[in-house]
Design a protein around this motif. Structure first.
Motif, PDB file in Angstrom:
ATOM      1  N   UNK A 134       0.820  -1.210   0.000  1.00 34.38           N
ATOM      2  CA  UNK A 134       0.000   0.000   0.000  1.00 34.38           C
ATOM      3  C   UNK A 134       0.857   1.264   0.000  1.00 34.38           C
ATOM      4  N   UNK A 135       0.287   2.333  -0.566  1.00 32.55           N
ATOM      5  CA  UNK A 135       0.967   3.629  -0.582  1.00 32.55           C
ATOM      6  C   UNK A 135       0.610   4.419   0.673  1.00 32.55           C
ATOM      7  N   UNK A 136       1.549   5.213   1.158  1.00 31.68           N
ATOM      8  CA  UNK A 136       1.327   6.027   2.354  1.00 31.68           C
ATOM      9  C   UNK A 136       0.842   7.421   1.989  1.00 31.68           C
ATOM     10  N   UNK A 137       0.071   8.009   2.894  1.00 32.61           N
ATOM     11  CA  UNK A 137      -0.388   9.383   2.731  1.00 32.61           C
ATOM     12  C   UNK A 137       0.709  10.355   3.172  1.00 32.61           C
ATOM     13  N   UNK A 138       0.544  11.654   2.896  1.00 28.90           N
ATOM     14  CA  UNK A 138       1.560  12.642   3.299  1.00 28.90           C
ATOM     15  C   UNK A 138       1.811  12.620   4.809  1.00 28.90           C
ATOM     16  N   UNK A 139       3.041  12.879   5.238  1.00 27.93           N
ATOM     17  CA  UNK A 139       3.391  12.812   6.659  1.00 27.93           C
ATOM     18  C   UNK A 139       2.507  13.663   7.564  1.00 27.93           C
ATOM     19  N   UNK A 140       2.147  14.878   7.111  1.00 24.04           N
ATOM     20  CA  UNK A 140       1.337  15.733   7.962  1.00 24.04           C
ATOM     21  C   UNK A 140      -0.054  15.146   8.193  1.00 24.04           C
ATOM     22  N   UNK A 141      -0.581  14.428   7.208  1.00 24.61           N
ATOM     23  CA  UNK A 141      -1.878  13.758   7.358  1.00 24.61           C
ATOM     24  C   UNK A 141      -1.757  12.605   8.346  1.00 24.61           C
ATOM     25  N   UNK A 142      -0.661  11.874   8.264  1.00 25.33           N
ATOM     26  CA  UNK A 142      -0.417  10.749   9.159  1.00 25.33           C
ATOM     27  C   UNK A 142      -0.330  11.222  10.610  1.00 25.33           C
ATOM     28  N   UNK A 143       0.412  12.291  10.844  1.00 17.67           N
ATOM     29  CA  UNK A 143       0.568  12.834  12.191  1.00 17.67           C
ATOM     30  C   UNK A 143      -0.775  13.339  12.728  1.00 17.67           C
ATOM     31  N   UNK A 144      -1.572  13.980  11.856  1.00 19.99           N
ATOM     32  CA  UNK A 144      -2.889  14.457  12.274  1.00 19.99           C
ATOM     33  C   UNK A 144      -3.761  13.297  12.740  1.00 19.99           C
ATOM     34  N   UNK A 145      -3.790  12.211  11.969  1.00 20.97           N
ATOM     35  CA  UNK A 145      -4.622  11.054  12.342  1.00 20.97           C
ATOM     36  C   UNK A 145      -4.168  10.469  13.676  1.00 20.97           C
ATOM     37  N   UNK A 146      -2.850  10.336  13.850  1.00 19.30           N
ATOM     38  CA  UNK A 146      -2.337   9.760  15.093  1.00 19.30           C
ATOM     39  C   UNK A 146      -2.730  10.616  16.294  1.00 19.30           C
ATOM     40  N   UNK A 147      -2.599  11.930  16.180  1.00 17.38           N
ATOM     41  CA  UNK A 147      -2.957  12.817  17.282  1.00 17.38           C
ATOM     42  C   UNK A 147      -4.461  12.820  17.537  1.00 17.38           C
ATOM     43  N   UNK A 148      -5.254  12.732  16.466  1.00 15.79           N
ATOM     44  CA  UNK A 148      -6.713  12.691  16.613  1.00 15.79           C
ATOM     45  C   UNK A 148      -7.127  11.425  17.366  1.00 15.79           C
ATOM     46  N   UNK A 149      -6.519  10.305  17.021  1.00 18.54           N
ATOM     47  CA  UNK A 149      -6.859   9.041  17.677  1.00 18.54           C
ATOM     48  C   UNK A 149      -6.300   8.981  19.096  1.00 18.54           C
ATOM     49  N   UNK A 150      -5.238   9.715  19.369  1.00 20.26           N
ATOM     50  CA  UNK A 150      -4.726   9.808  20.737  1.00 20.26           C
ATOM     51  C   UNK A 150      -5.785  10.408  21.651  1.00 20.26           C
ATOM     52  N   UNK A 151      -6.536  11.357  21.138  1.00 17.87           N
ATOM     53  CA  UNK A 151      -7.577  12.027  21.922  1.00 17.87           C
ATOM     54  C   UNK A 151      -8.895  11.253  21.930  1.00 17.87           C
ATOM     55  N   UNK A 152      -9.136  10.465  20.869  1.00 20.86           N
ATOM     56  CA  UNK A 152     -10.460   9.863  20.701  1.00 20.86           C
ATOM     57  C   UNK A 152     -10.494   8.346  20.698  1.00 20.86           C
ATOM     58  N   UNK A 153      -9.336   7.696  20.664  1.00 22.34           N
ATOM     59  CA  UNK A 153      -9.300   6.246  20.720  1.00 22.34           C
ATOM     60  C   UNK A 153      -9.393   5.572  19.368  1.00 22.34           C
ATOM     61  N   UNK A 154      -9.096   4.267  19.371  1.00 18.35           N
ATOM     62  CA  UNK A 154      -9.115   3.455  18.149  1.00 18.35           C
ATOM     63  C   UNK A 154      -9.894   2.162  18.382  1.00 18.35           C
ATOM     64  N   UNK A 155     -10.837   2.206  19.291  1.00 19.48           N
ATOM     65  CA  UNK A 155     -11.643   1.027  19.584  1.00 19.48           C
ATOM     66  C   UNK A 155     -10.961   0.085  20.550  1.00 19.48           C
ATOM     67  N   UNK A 156     -11.480  -1.130  20.619  1.00 20.14           N
ATOM     68  CA  UNK A 156     -10.972  -2.144  21.545  1.00 20.14           C
ATOM     69  C   UNK A 156      -9.801  -2.901  20.930  1.00 20.14           C
ATOM     70  N   UNK A 157      -8.716  -3.008  21.677  1.00 24.50           N
ATOM     71  CA  UNK A 157      -7.543  -3.732  21.196  1.00 24.50           C
ATOM     72  C   UNK A 157      -7.874  -5.204  21.031  1.00 24.50           C
ATOM     73  N   UNK A 158      -7.515  -5.765  19.883  1.00 21.67           N
ATOM     74  CA  UNK A 158      -7.699  -7.181  19.611  1.00 21.67           C
ATOM     75  C   UNK A 158      -6.501  -7.655  18.797  1.00 21.67           C
ATOM     76  N   UNK A 159      -5.838  -8.685  19.274  1.00 18.11           N
ATOM     77  CA  UNK A 159      -4.602  -9.150  18.650  1.00 18.11           C
ATOM     78  C   UNK A 159      -4.770  -9.466  17.175  1.00 18.11           C
TER      79      UNK A 159
END
Length: 247
Positions: free
Chosen positions: A122-147
């Motif tokens: 897969x191709x990656x999105x621009x770095x600034x978009x990646x950082x935005x998503x990570x910070x957004x999910x830091x505040x809002x979560x990514x659901x329940x962890x499942x291995x």
């Protein structure tokens, strides 16, 4: 970085990099997104119940920074119970070696990689978009962890690509989880072959061949860059979906 190793020097780190470190003698790796200033955002079991209901929940417990009698001055205590946390690079690595996950990998190189959990087609999105998503999910979560369906590698891949498996009943979007599943299937196939033949050499050769084929087929077929059951999902929609599922 090359064919056999994605090892990375700290000085080469850039915000938006998907990084990882191997744990438990290369059995599996812990993944995260480097956001700059020696900080990594990653998805862990912190504050959550384990999600597989199997012995693997006991064996694979190092998805979060190891506890320490001396708190890390660079990682202040947090009340975050969503599982998405921010750690300093040292705590994230937990004494391990730093590696960078590769995107837009050539199929031939992808299949030639000796270890899982190191690259994707897969191709990656621009770095600034990646950082935005990570910070957004830091505040809002990514659901329940499942291995097997929603783990640290899934989190990092989503941040880099916005791709998710459309059917959450299916296997995780990363090839490493699929490989673990494939190896389990290989074990069953090998056992059947043992009962089907009295010749130990035939049984051994058949088991090895079956294992190799299953491993490479599962790695390729389950890669996020080639699967047909993945869709792009905005980070806001990811959070809304998880909140709807919450009790």
């Amino acid at each position: 970085m090359g064919l056999f190793s994605n090892r990375l020097d700290r000085g080469s780190l850039k915000p938006g990099d998907h990084i990882y470190s191997w744990r438990a003698a290369y059995i599996y790796a812990h993944h995260g997104i480097y956001v700059g200033d020696e900080k990594v955002i990653h998805f862990t079991r912190t504050g959550q119940k384990t999600g597989t209901s199997s012995v693997l929940d006991v064996l694979m417990v190092s998805s979060a920074p190891p506890p320490s009698l001396i708190p890390c001055p660079n990682c202040p205590p947090t009340n975050n119970t969503s599982g998405v946390i921010s750690s300093c690079l040292d705590c994230f690595l937990a004494g391990g070696v730093l590696y960078r996950y590769e995107y837009s990998t050539n199929p031939a190189i992808f299949l030639a990689k000796p270890l899982d959990a190191t690259c994707t087609l897969a191709a990656a999105d621009p770095p600034e978009t990646v950082v935005f998503r990570a910070n957004f999910l830091l505040l809002n979560g990514f659901g329940c962890y499942n291995l097997f369906k929603n783990n640290c590698q899934d989190f990092a891949i989503y941040c880099k690509t916005s791709l998710l498996v459309s059917n959450k009943k299916s296997m995780s979007q990363n090839a490493h989880a699929a490989s673990i599943f494939g190896k389990s299937v290989t074990g069953v196939v090998s056992a059947m072959l043992k009962f089907a033949s009295m010749n130990i050499y035939v049984k051994t050769a058949s088991g090895v061949a079956s294992g190799v084929v299953t491993h490479f087929v599962s790695r390729y077929a389950y890669d996020i860059g080639i699967r047909s059951d993945v869709i792009k999902v905005s980070v806001e929609d990811v959070v809304q979906t998880h909140h709807k599922k919450a009790p």
